[in-house]
Structure formats: structure tokens, C-alpha cells
Design a protein around this motif. Structure first.
Motif, PDB file in Angstrom:
ATOM      1  N   PHE A  37       0.819  -1.202   0.000  1.00  0.00           N
ATOM      2  CA  PHE A  37       0.000   0.000   0.000  1.00  0.00           C
ATOM      3  C   PHE A  37       0.858   1.261   0.000  1.00  0.00           C
ATOM      4  O   PHE A  37       0.452   2.295  -0.535  1.00  0.00           O
ATOM      5  CB  PHE A  37      -0.944  -0.014   1.209  1.00  0.00           C
ATOM      6  N   MET A  38       2.021   1.191   0.595  1.00  0.00           N
ATOM      7  CA  MET A  38       2.926   2.341   0.575  1.00  0.00           C
ATOM      8  C   MET A  38       3.238   2.757  -0.860  1.00  0.00           C
ATOM      9  O   MET A  38       3.153   3.938  -1.213  1.00  0.00           O
ATOM     10  CB  MET A  38       4.220   2.010   1.315  1.00  0.00           C
ATOM     11  N   VAL A  39       3.577   1.785  -1.706  1.00  0.00           N
ATOM     12  CA  VAL A  39       3.945   2.132  -3.080  1.00  0.00           C
ATOM     13  C   VAL A  39       2.713   2.293  -3.972  1.00  0.00           C
ATOM     14  O   VAL A  39       2.777   2.970  -5.002  1.00  0.00           O
ATOM     15  CB  VAL A  39       4.915   1.104  -3.690  1.00  0.00           C
ATOM     16  N   TRP A  40       1.591   1.681  -3.581  1.00  0.00           N
ATOM     17  CA  TRP A  40       0.381   1.820  -4.387  1.00  0.00           C
ATOM     18  C   TRP A  40      -0.032   3.286  -4.515  1.00  0.00           C
ATOM     19  O   TRP A  40      -0.441   3.740  -5.579  1.00  0.00           O
ATOM     20  CB  TRP A  40      -0.746   1.003  -3.755  1.00  0.00           C
ATOM     21  N   VAL A  41       0.060   4.035  -3.423  1.00  0.00           N
ATOM     22  CA  VAL A  41      -0.370   5.440  -3.444  1.00  0.00           C
ATOM     23  C   VAL A  41       0.804   6.399  -3.591  1.00  0.00           C
ATOM     24  O   VAL A  41       0.667   7.603  -3.369  1.00  0.00           O
ATOM     25  CB  VAL A  41      -1.171   5.785  -2.167  1.00  0.00           C
ATOM     26  N   LEU A  42       1.956   5.892  -3.988  1.00  0.00           N
ATOM     27  CA  LEU A  42       3.173   6.702  -4.030  1.00  0.00           C
ATOM     28  C   LEU A  42       3.039   7.918  -4.949  1.00  0.00           C
ATOM     29  O   LEU A  42       3.632   8.973  -4.681  1.00  0.00           O
ATOM     30  CB  LEU A  42       4.351   5.830  -4.476  1.00  0.00           C
ATOM     31  N   LEU A  43       2.285   7.790  -6.021  1.00  0.00           N
ATOM     32  CA  LEU A  43       2.151   8.913  -6.947  1.00  0.00           C
ATOM     33  C   LEU A  43       1.390  10.088  -6.324  1.00  0.00           C
ATOM     34  O   LEU A  43       1.544  11.224  -6.774  1.00  0.00           O
ATOM     35  CB  LEU A  43       1.444   8.465  -8.229  1.00  0.00           C
ATOM     36  N   VAL A 162       0.399   5.870   5.022  1.00  0.00           N
ATOM     37  CA  VAL A 162       0.979   6.878   5.911  1.00  0.00           C
ATOM     38  C   VAL A 162       2.470   7.037   5.615  1.00  0.00           C
ATOM     39  O   VAL A 162       2.997   8.154   5.562  1.00  0.00           O
ATOM     40  CB  VAL A 162       0.775   6.489   7.389  1.00  0.00           C
ATOM     41  N   LEU A 163       3.160   5.917   5.419  1.00  0.00           N
ATOM     42  CA  LEU A 163       4.601   5.970   5.144  1.00  0.00           C
ATOM     43  C   LEU A 163       4.880   6.767   3.873  1.00  0.00           C
ATOM     44  O   LEU A 163       5.819   7.574   3.829  1.00  0.00           O
ATOM     45  CB  LEU A 163       5.156   4.548   5.008  1.00  0.00           C
ATOM     46  N   ALA A 164       4.076   6.535   2.849  1.00  0.00           N
ATOM     47  CA  ALA A 164       4.264   7.272   1.593  1.00  0.00           C
ATOM     48  C   ALA A 164       4.067   8.768   1.819  1.00  0.00           C
ATOM     49  O   ALA A 164       4.852   9.588   1.325  1.00  0.00           O
ATOM     50  CB  ALA A 164       3.291   6.757   0.536  1.00  0.00           C
ATOM     51  N   SER A 165       3.026   9.132   2.565  1.00  0.00           N
ATOM     52  CA  SER A 165       2.736  10.548   2.793  1.00  0.00           C
ATOM     53  C   SER A 165       3.797  11.221   3.649  1.00  0.00           C
ATOM     54  O   SER A 165       4.127  12.391   3.445  1.00  0.00           O
ATOM     55  CB  SER A 165       1.360  10.696   3.464  1.00  0.00           C
ATOM     56  N   LEU A 166       4.347  10.487   4.608  1.00  0.00           N
ATOM     57  CA  LEU A 166       5.341  11.063   5.511  1.00  0.00           C
ATOM     58  C   LEU A 166       6.700  11.258   4.850  1.00  0.00           C
ATOM     59  O   LEU A 166       7.338  12.297   5.017  1.00  0.00           O
ATOM     60  CB  LEU A 166       5.504  10.176   6.750  1.00  0.00           C
ATOM     61  N   PHE A 167       7.141  10.264   4.102  1.00  0.00           N
ATOM     62  CA  PHE A 167       8.533  10.260   3.658  1.00  0.00           C
ATOM     63  C   PHE A 167       8.748  10.622   2.192  1.00  0.00           C
ATOM     64  O   PHE A 167       9.789  11.178   1.843  1.00  0.00           O
ATOM     65  CB  PHE A 167       9.153   8.890   3.937  1.00  0.00           C
ATOM     66  N   GLY A 236     -13.599   5.628  -0.619  1.00  0.00           N
ATOM     67  CA  GLY A 236     -13.356   6.919   0.012  1.00  0.00           C
ATOM     68  C   GLY A 236     -11.990   6.997   0.652  1.00  0.00           C
ATOM     69  O   GLY A 236     -11.283   8.006   0.530  1.00  0.00           O
ATOM     70  N   PHE A 237     -11.601   5.912   1.332  1.00  0.00           N
ATOM     71  CA  PHE A 237     -10.301   5.899   2.013  1.00  0.00           C
ATOM     72  C   PHE A 237      -9.149   6.066   1.030  1.00  0.00           C
ATOM     73  O   PHE A 237      -8.315   6.961   1.156  1.00  0.00           O
ATOM     74  CB  PHE A 237     -10.143   4.599   2.801  1.00  0.00           C
ATOM     75  N   VAL A 238      -9.078   5.199   0.028  1.00  0.00           N
ATOM     76  CA  VAL A 238      -7.923   5.230  -0.868  1.00  0.00           C
ATOM     77  C   VAL A 238      -7.991   6.419  -1.823  1.00  0.00           C
ATOM     78  O   VAL A 238      -6.962   6.980  -2.200  1.00  0.00           O
ATOM     79  CB  VAL A 238      -7.794   3.902  -1.637  1.00  0.00           C
ATOM     80  N   GLY A 239      -9.217   6.830  -2.196  1.00  0.00           N
ATOM     81  CA  GLY A 239      -9.341   8.007  -3.045  1.00  0.00           C
ATOM     82  C   GLY A 239      -8.829   9.254  -2.353  1.00  0.00           C
ATOM     83  O   GLY A 239      -8.125  10.081  -2.960  1.00  0.00           O
ATOM     84  N   LEU A 240      -9.150   9.405  -1.076  1.00  0.00           N
ATOM     85  CA  LEU A 240      -8.641  10.541  -0.311  1.00  0.00           C
ATOM     86  C   LEU A 240      -7.134  10.428  -0.088  1.00  0.00           C
ATOM     87  O   LEU A 240      -6.410  11.417  -0.176  1.00  0.00           O
ATOM     88  CB  LEU A 240      -9.367  10.645   1.026  1.00  0.00           C
ATOM     89  N   ALA A 241      -6.663   9.232   0.221  1.00  0.00           N
ATOM     90  CA  ALA A 241      -5.226   9.047   0.457  1.00  0.00           C
ATOM     91  C   ALA A 241      -4.415   9.482  -0.759  1.00  0.00           C
ATOM     92  O   ALA A 241      -3.337  10.075  -0.624  1.00  0.00           O
ATOM     93  CB  ALA A 241      -4.939   7.580   0.781  1.00  0.00           C
ATOM     94  N   ALA A 242      -4.925   9.194  -1.960  1.00  0.00           N
ATOM     95  CA  ALA A 242      -4.211   9.558  -3.178  1.00  0.00           C
ATOM     96  C   ALA A 242      -4.362  11.032  -3.529  1.00  0.00           C
ATOM     97  O   ALA A 242      -3.464  11.629  -4.130  1.00  0.00           O
ATOM     98  CB  ALA A 242      -4.710   8.699  -4.346  1.00  0.00           C
ATOM     99  N   SER A 243      -5.485  11.633  -3.146  1.00  0.00           N
ATOM    100  CA  SER A 243      -5.812  12.977  -3.619  1.00  0.00           C
ATOM    101  C   SER A 243      -5.462  14.096  -2.644  1.00  0.00           C
ATOM    102  O   SER A 243      -5.307  15.252  -3.066  1.00  0.00           O
ATOM    103  CB  SER A 243      -7.314  13.062  -3.929  1.00  0.00           C
ATOM    104  N   LEU A 244      -5.370  13.800  -1.359  1.00  0.00           N
ATOM    105  CA  LEU A 244      -5.188  14.870  -0.379  1.00  0.00           C
ATOM    106  C   LEU A 244      -3.909  15.684  -0.563  1.00  0.00           C
ATOM    107  O   LEU A 244      -3.918  16.905  -0.325  1.00  0.00           O
ATOM    108  CB  LEU A 244      -5.264  14.298   1.044  1.00  0.00           C
ATOM    109  N   PRO A 245      -2.773  15.072  -0.973  1.00  0.00           N
ATOM    110  CA  PRO A 245      -1.598  15.932  -1.215  1.00  0.00           C
ATOM    111  C   PRO A 245      -1.879  17.010  -2.262  1.00  0.00           C
ATOM    112  O   PRO A 245      -1.429  18.163  -2.116  1.00  0.00           O
ATOM    113  CB  PRO A 245      -0.534  14.945  -1.703  1.00  0.00           C
ATOM    114  N   ILE A 246      -2.608  16.653  -3.319  1.00  0.00           N
ATOM    115  CA  ILE A 246      -2.964  17.637  -4.340  1.00  0.00           C
ATOM    116  C   ILE A 246      -3.945  18.661  -3.766  1.00  0.00           C
ATOM    117  O   ILE A 246      -3.807  19.871  -3.992  1.00  0.00           O
ATOM    118  CB  ILE A 246      -3.586  16.939  -5.565  1.00  0.00           C
ATOM    119  N   TYR A 247      -4.927  18.190  -3.008  1.00  0.00           N
ATOM    120  CA  TYR A 247      -5.922  19.086  -2.421  1.00  0.00           C
ATOM    121  C   TYR A 247      -5.263  20.131  -1.524  1.00  0.00           C
ATOM    122  O   TYR A 247      -5.528  21.338  -1.660  1.00  0.00           O
ATOM    123  CB  TYR A 247      -6.940  18.279  -1.620  1.00  0.00           C
TER     124      TYR A 247
END
Length: 412
Positions: A37-43, A162-167, A236-247
Motif C-alpha cells: 500500500f505504501m507504493v500503491w499510493v506513491l504517486l 501513511v509511510l508514503a505521505s510522511l517520507f 473513500g479511504f484510498v481516493g482521499l489518500a491519493a488525492s489529499l496531497p494535491i488538495y
């Protein structure tokens, strides 16, 4: 009716959770799921840097971060079939090698176009499809009265986001975003070794079936209801996880690193409560949990659409993610009770629906921003979908409790 697919693995019911299954496999499933999951949302966390380097439009940014979600959704069905055909451990090993090889190739060759990000997103979809492997790997070791907790612990691998978003944003600033793709291969390789050493397929695996037999659950309306519920909770969970950095960067002008910290806080909340959701569903029933989940999620997402400050938006996102995380655990307390004999393919099908929901949310937010200049319409539409799911729970709850819930003797 669900059959006791866990017989032959461990038939102890009513005892302690940790003594009722195979702990090394549960840990291996969690670690595999977590890093996948860390690398799944890496983009997502890298999106601000990538979009700046490649001059992407808001719609392209949304589609870029949504592509791994859609690819993962479709590949979950493939993995669900593969799990029931060759077993979850070997299926997981194949998937991990594909992801490591894809990331390493992207690092060495470079990604210099929008099309390149889409190709990378498809490869990362194999990481998202880990859902259909890690959960059956753990689930088959545990009896019905501990399914919610087992699926919740393994499913807490959502925390890898979380790891992807943090690091990822900080590493991208130091070394460049393309280098982050290569660095991600290091923890993936370590977990692969641990996984091969600790994971073990449960005995008593069902005999291989034909493709039509695998997809037989789709003839049941119950399968479609469960898929619909998960398209909202996990979508909702994964969509937000991927989109919140852009938001956070586009809406409030935050730096990518600060946006990553805000995203990590939201994702951590949703990941932490997934096993809690499973445990609560074991105690009071998944149906009751979903009713509360959809009410809270709809209200929080609607509130996000009008949030005027970073602080208020962050607070509403945390509430939404808490509800959605509990919902993820609750849905997967129900799935094994109804479809125990087809747990592999049903995990894939339900997971696919969740991925499609995530693809819709992430891409629709990008389109909403480009077409209207605001993210608000995307959040409002998804809040409405949560209300539709709430009504649907009331439609099916009585029939479920009278039929398969009562027959299995497990609280739903």
C-alpha cells in the motif's frame, strides 16, 4: 451459505484470538500489505513535484493518482482467482516481484511524460491488488468468531499509505522524485524476504474450480451489495489518500512536505481503526457498524466541501477517514460469513469495487477542480453516495439477519 473454509487450518472457536490461528502468517500478511500500500499510493505524495516537472493539468493530476487505484481494482479479481488456484503465498511472491521490478525499471529508465506516469500507475496497481492476497492468506487460518479481528489486523496494512505521505515528499525534495522510486525498492525487498520466511498457506485449501465456478458469487445479490458498500468505504479511504496531497497544495498553498504531513494524519486515522472496526463488528454486528459509518462519512465529506481553513478541513478529513476505516473493517467482517467458501475470489471482487470507488473519487476531484475551479462538487457527490449506501443497508439488513446471519450463528 458460507462453509467452514478454515477447517483443517484451525478449528478452535471461542478461544483467544492469538491462539486461534497462525501468528507468523498474520504478521507476514500485514507487512506485505503495508509495504504494497505504501507504493500503491506513491504517486499521490509525489504528485505536486511530478505535476510541476511535467506541467500537468488538474485533470491529468487527478487521473495520474487515480490510475494505480483502477489498475489495482481490476487486478484484484485476477489475484483473487490466482489465490484460489495456486495459493496466496505464491500469488503474493509473484506480485511483489512484479512491483519491485517495475519500480526499479522506472527509476533506471526515468519517467518524463504523462504517459509514462500512467504506465507506472498500472505497474503500481499490482501493489494495490495485494489486498486480494494478503487478506485470504491471513483469513484462512482463523475461525468465524475471529474473522473481523484477523481481517482487521491484516487489513491495517492500509497504514502503508501513511509511510508514503510522511517520507516521499521529503525524499523527493532531497534526491528528486524519480529517485524515490528506486529507494522504495529497498524496504520492498526486505519485506519480500520476511514474507517468504514467515508466510504459510493454511492447510485444507479448496480444490481448483472452473472460471465459471469462481465467479459464481456474482449470481448472488449479496455479493453486489457488499461490493457497493466497500466501493464507498474503501473507495473513500484510498481516493482521499491519493488525492489529499494535491488538495492541500492546490486549495491552501501548502508545501508538498506539509501537505504530506496533513495527509499522513488523515490516513493514519483511517488505518488505525480498521481492526477496531472489525472487532466491533464481531461484537455488535457489521450491519449496525455500517449504518453509523455512512452517516458520519456523509456528514464529514459534506463539511469538507465548505471548510474555510486548513485546520477545519483537516479535522473533517480525519473524522471522515475514521468512519471509512471502521467501515472497511466492518464490511470484511461480513464477507467471510456469507462467502467463506469463495473467500479468495470474493476478496478480489469486493476489493475491485473498493478500488473503482477510489478511482472515481480521485479522478472526479481533479475534474471538478478543472471544470469548476473547486474541489467541492467532488466531495458533495461522494457524500451523496454514502447516503445511498446508508439507505441500501436498511434495504438488506432484515433479510441478511433472517437468512445467512442466523444460519451461521455469527452476529452480523
Amino acid at each position: 451459505m458460507a462453509t467452514a473454509y478454515w477447517k483443517g487450518a484451525n478449528t478452535k472457536t471461542g478461544g483467544g484470538f492469538w491462539s486461534s490461528g497462525h501468528t507468523p502468517t498474520l504478521i507476514a500478511a500485514f507487512l506485505y500489505f503495508d509495504l504494497a500500500f505504501m507504493v500503491w499510493v506513491l504517486l499521490g505524495p509525489l504528485a505536486p513535484a511530478i505535476s510541476k516537472a511535467l506541467a500537468l493539468t488538474p485533470a491529468e493530476k487527478g487521473f495520474m493518482v487515480a490510475t494505480p487505484t483502477l489498475a489495482g481494482a481490476l487486478l484484484r479479481v485476477v489475484n483473487g482467482l490466482l489465490v484460489d488456484r495456486i495459493g496466496p503465498k505464491r500469488s503474493g511472491a509473484i506480485s511483489q516481484l512484479i512491483v519491485i521490478g517495475g519500480l526499479l525499471s522506472a527509476y533506471l529508465l526515468g519517467v518524463d511524460s504523462f504517459g509514462g506516469t500512467i504506465a507506472l500507475g498500472v505497474i503500481l496497481g499490482f501493489a494495490g491488488a495485494s489486498f486480494a492476497i494478503a487478506l485470504p492468506l491471513a483469513s484462512r487460518w482463523y475461525p468465524p468468531d475471529h474473522q473481523g479481528k484477523a481481517m482487521g489486523v491484516a487489513g491495517m496494512g492500509n497504514s502503508g499509505t501513511v509511510l508514503a505521505s510522511l517520507f516521499a515528499p521529503g525524499l523527493a525534495k532531497l534526491f528528486g522524485w524519480n529517485t524515490v522510486l528506486g529507494l522504495a525498492c529497498i524496504p520492498l525487498a526486505i519485506v519480500f524476504v520476511i514474507y517468504m520466511a514467515m508466510a504459510k498457506d493454511a492447510p485444507g485449501r479448496p480444490a481448483p474450480k472452473s472460471l465459471s465456478e469462481y465467479l459464481h458469487p456474482l449470481k448472488s445479490a449479496d455479493a453486489w451489495w457488499l461490493m457497493g458498500f466497500y466501493s464507498v468505504t474503501f473507495g473513500g479511504f484510498v481516493g482521499l489518500a491519493a488525492s489529499l496531497p494535491i488538495y492541500f497544495t492546490d486549495r491552501f498553498g501548502l508545501t508538498p512536505i506539509t501537505a504530506g504531513y496533513c495527509t499522513a494524519a488523515c490516513v493514519f486515522a483511517g488505518s488505525l481503526v480498521r481492526p477496531i472496526g472489525g472487532a466491533l463488528a464481531d461484537s455488535i454486528g457489521g450491519i449496525k457498524m455500517l449504518i453509523g459509518v455512512f452517516i458520519v462519512a456523509a456528514l464529514a465529506l459534506a463539511a469538507v466541501s465548505i471548510a474555510p481553513t486548513v485546520g477545519s478541513a483537516l479535522a473533517f478529513f480525519v473524522v471522515a477517514m475514521l468512519a471509512l476505516g471502521v467501515g472497511n473493517g466492518s464490511v470484511f467482517q461480513l464477507v467471510p460469513q456469507r462467502f467463506g467458501a469463495e473467500i479468495g475470489v470474493m476478496t478480489g471482487l469486493v476489493g475491485m469495487a473498493g478500488g473503482i470507488g477510489g478511482f472515481y473519487l480521485a479522478s472526479s476531484l481533479g475534474l471538478a477542480k478543472q471544470w469548476t475551479g473547486s474541489f467541492a462538487p467532488g466531495f458533495l457527490i461522494f457524500a451523496a453516495l454514502a447516503l445511498v449506501a446508508l439507505v441500501s443497508v436498511f434495504v438488506v439488513k432484515s433479510q441478511w439477519r433472517r437468512s445467512w446471519g442466523a444460519a451461521e450463528g455469527v452476529r452480523i
